[in-house]
Write a protein that holds these residues in place. Structure first.
Motif, PDB file in Angstrom:
ATOM      1  N   UNK A   1      -6.661  -4.745   2.438  1.00  0.00           N
ATOM      2  CA  UNK A   1      -6.116  -3.551   3.089  1.00  0.00           C
ATOM      3  C   UNK A   1      -4.596  -3.612   3.156  1.00  0.00           C
ATOM      4  N   UNK A   2      -4.074  -4.812   3.364  1.00  0.00           N
ATOM      5  CA  UNK A   2      -2.619  -4.985   3.371  1.00  0.00           C
ATOM      6  C   UNK A   2      -2.034  -4.628   2.004  1.00  0.00           C
ATOM      7  N   UNK A   3      -2.719  -5.038   0.946  1.00  0.00           N
ATOM      8  CA  UNK A   3      -2.258  -4.722  -0.406  1.00  0.00           C
ATOM      9  C   UNK A   3      -2.327  -3.221  -0.677  1.00  0.00           C
TER      10      UNK A   3
ATOM     11  N   UNK B   1      -8.592   5.139  -0.439  1.00  0.00           N
ATOM     12  CA  UNK B   1      -8.435   3.885   0.302  1.00  0.00           C
ATOM     13  C   UNK B   1      -6.966   3.600   0.604  1.00  0.00           C
ATOM     14  N   UNK B   2      -6.079   3.866  -0.362  1.00  0.00           N
ATOM     15  CA  UNK B   2      -4.645   3.660  -0.134  1.00  0.00           C
ATOM     16  C   UNK B   2      -4.141   4.575   0.972  1.00  0.00           C
ATOM     17  N   UNK B   3      -4.587   5.806   0.936  1.00  0.00           N
ATOM     18  CA  UNK B   3      -4.110   6.777   1.923  1.00  0.00           C
ATOM     19  C   UNK B   3      -4.563   6.405   3.333  1.00  0.00           C
ATOM     20  N   UNK B   4      -5.818   6.010   3.458  1.00  0.00           N
ATOM     21  CA  UNK B   4      -6.333   5.614   4.770  1.00  0.00           C
ATOM     22  C   UNK B   4      -5.592   4.386   5.286  1.00  0.00           C
ATOM     23  N   UNK B   5      -5.414   3.388   4.435  1.00  0.00           N
ATOM     24  CA  UNK B   5      -4.730   2.164   4.853  1.00  0.00           C
ATOM     25  C   UNK B   5      -3.287   2.452   5.250  1.00  0.00           C
ATOM     26  N   UNK B   6      -2.603   3.260   4.458  1.00  0.00           N
ATOM     27  CA  UNK B   6      -1.192   3.567   4.733  1.00  0.00           C
ATOM     28  C   UNK B   6      -1.036   4.365   6.023  1.00  0.00           C
ATOM     29  N   UNK B   7      -1.826   5.414   6.176  1.00  0.00           N
ATOM     30  CA  UNK B   7      -1.698   6.267   7.363  1.00  0.00           C
ATOM     31  C   UNK B   7      -2.031   5.491   8.631  1.00  0.00           C
ATOM     32  N   UNK B   8      -3.142   4.772   8.612  1.00  0.00           N
ATOM     33  CA  UNK B   8      -3.542   4.047   9.817  1.00  0.00           C
ATOM     34  C   UNK B   8      -2.531   2.969  10.191  1.00  0.00           C
TER      35      UNK B   8
ATOM     36  N   UNK C   1       0.849   2.366   8.827  1.00  0.00           N
ATOM     37  CA  UNK C   1       2.265   2.705   8.913  1.00  0.00           C
ATOM     38  C   UNK C   1       2.552   3.824   9.912  1.00  0.00           C
ATOM     39  N   UNK C   2       1.634   4.761  10.049  1.00  0.00           N
ATOM     40  CA  UNK C   2       1.881   5.881  10.959  1.00  0.00           C
ATOM     41  C   UNK C   2       1.340   5.632  12.361  1.00  0.00           C
ATOM     42  N   UNK C   3       0.263   4.831  12.469  1.00  0.00           N
ATOM     43  CA  UNK C   3      -0.369   4.661  13.772  1.00  0.00           C
ATOM     44  C   UNK C   3      -0.521   3.201  14.194  1.00  0.00           C
ATOM     45  N   UNK C   4       0.092   2.289  13.435  1.00  0.00           N
ATOM     46  CA  UNK C   4       0.150   0.871  13.805  1.00  0.00           C
ATOM     47  C   UNK C   4      -1.224   0.259  14.061  1.00  0.00           C
ATOM     48  N   UNK C   5      -2.214   0.686  13.291  1.00  0.00           N
ATOM     49  CA  UNK C   5      -3.554   0.103  13.414  1.00  0.00           C
ATOM     50  C   UNK C   5      -3.562  -1.239  12.689  1.00  0.00           C
ATOM     51  N   UNK C   6      -4.030  -2.307  13.329  1.00  0.00           N
ATOM     52  CA  UNK C   6      -4.053  -3.626  12.679  1.00  0.00           C
ATOM     53  C   UNK C   6      -4.933  -3.626  11.431  1.00  0.00           C
ATOM     54  N   UNK C   7      -4.583  -4.491  10.483  1.00  0.00           N
ATOM     55  CA  UNK C   7      -5.351  -4.546   9.241  1.00  0.00           C
ATOM     56  C   UNK C   7      -6.786  -5.016   9.471  1.00  0.00           C
ATOM     57  N   UNK C   8      -7.009  -5.791  10.530  1.00  0.00           N
ATOM     58  CA  UNK C   8      -8.379  -6.201  10.837  1.00  0.00           C
ATOM     59  C   UNK C   8      -9.248  -4.982  11.141  1.00  0.00           C
ATOM     60  N   UNK C   9      -8.687  -4.017  11.859  1.00  0.00           N
ATOM     61  CA  UNK C   9      -9.436  -2.799  12.172  1.00  0.00           C
ATOM     62  C   UNK C   9      -9.577  -1.910  10.939  1.00  0.00           C
ATOM     63  N   UNK C  10      -8.519  -1.847  10.134  1.00  0.00           N
ATOM     64  CA  UNK C  10      -8.583  -1.038   8.913  1.00  0.00           C
ATOM     65  C   UNK C  10      -9.640  -1.599   7.969  1.00  0.00           C
ATOM     66  N   UNK C  11      -9.788  -2.921   7.974  1.00  0.00           N
ATOM     67  CA  UNK C  11     -10.807  -3.553   7.136  1.00  0.00           C
ATOM     68  C   UNK C  11     -12.199  -3.055   7.509  1.00  0.00           C
ATOM     69  N   UNK C  12     -12.431  -2.815   8.795  1.00  0.00           N
ATOM     70  CA  UNK C  12     -13.729  -2.295   9.234  1.00  0.00           C
ATOM     71  C   UNK C  12     -13.944  -0.863   8.760  1.00  0.00           C
ATOM     72  N   UNK C  13     -12.863  -0.113   8.643  1.00  0.00           N
ATOM     73  CA  UNK C  13     -12.965   1.273   8.174  1.00  0.00           C
ATOM     74  C   UNK C  13     -13.274   1.314   6.683  1.00  0.00           C
TER      75      UNK C  13
END
Length: 236
Positions: A148-150, A119-126, A128-140
């Motif tokens: 997800x921010x944490x 989960x940390x890796x997915x959140x960080x990569x999406x 920090x590397x690809x500027x995906x909003x946390x709202x979208x990461x939450x869906x993942x």
């Protein structure tokens, strides 16, 4: 969709540390897109964001299964370096795919990323590397945006703490040339002098080449190991 496939491979490679797995993840995400009906595609406002979420979920599942596989892996496991990224020539991969893998995706960073939870890796990569909003990461991840921010913050601290700053290019090249010359010449003393006293060597032959099953620690032991595998490789 070729450029989109390249972007998805870049995302997946940073998450999985394996180029072949990244290709599979990107292909699966695109396959799911093409399986949608025209009506279903029309309901998707941003196809690029949809594909990012899908490849993120695929990678999350693969990361979980990968940890189980590595528990039974013989020897040390290291992320798969992309030779084509360094040389520009692998004879098989699409050049557009290689462009997606930026030079900053070095083996050292991949090793640090592999120490993170899935989960940390997915959140960080999406994020920090690809500027995906946390709202979208939450869906993942199936978590709240705040959670997800944490996760991304914790991963960022780990990456920052574990990574060493890059050396100057001329210094790096000089040390590499000296290392190669010492190894090729069988000069144990020269090799030891180039290594930090507390160095730890971790190698992964992938079942194809000689590698140490356990980490090798100390400059003298590492130097002797390097000389040993150098002799074996020249005898083949």
């Amino acid at each position: 969709m070729n450029s989109e496939r390249s972007r998805l491979i870049g995302i997946a490679y940073r998450m999985l540390g394996s180029y072949s797995d990244a290709e599979d993840a990107a292909s699966e995400a695109l396959l799911r897109w093409y399986r949608l009906t025209d009506a279903e595609r029309d309901e998707i406002d941003v196809p690029r964001a949809w594909l990012t979420r899908v490849v993120g979920r695929i990678c999350l599942d693969l990361l979980g299964s990968a940890r189980v596989r590595r528990e039974h892996y013989v020897g040390q496991w290291l992320p798969e370096p992309v030779r084509a990224l360094a040389t520009g020539d692998d004879g098989t991969s699409d050049p557009a795919d290689r462009v997606a893998l930026h030079e900053s995706v070095g083996l050292a960073l991949l090793v640090v990323l592999d120490s993170l939870s899935p989960a940390e890796r997915v959140a960080f990569v999406l994020h920090d590397a690809f500027a995906v909003p946390f709202d979208d990461i939450a869906n993942v991840l199936g978590r709240t945006p705040a959670a997800c921010r944490q996760l991304a913050s914790a991963a960022r601290r780990r990456v920052h703490d574990d990574r060493r700053g890059p050396s100057a290019p001329d210094t790096h090249d000089r040390v590499v040339r000296a290392f190669v010359a010492a190894a090729a010449g069988g000069d144990l003393d020269a090799l030891v002098a180039l290594l930090a006293p507390d160095i730890t060597l971790v190698s992964d032959g992938g079942g194809r080449v000689s590698a140490a099953r356990n980490p090798v620690r100390g400059a003298n032991r590492v130097a002797r190991f390097v000389l040993g595998i150098t002799v074996k490789s020249t005898d083949l």
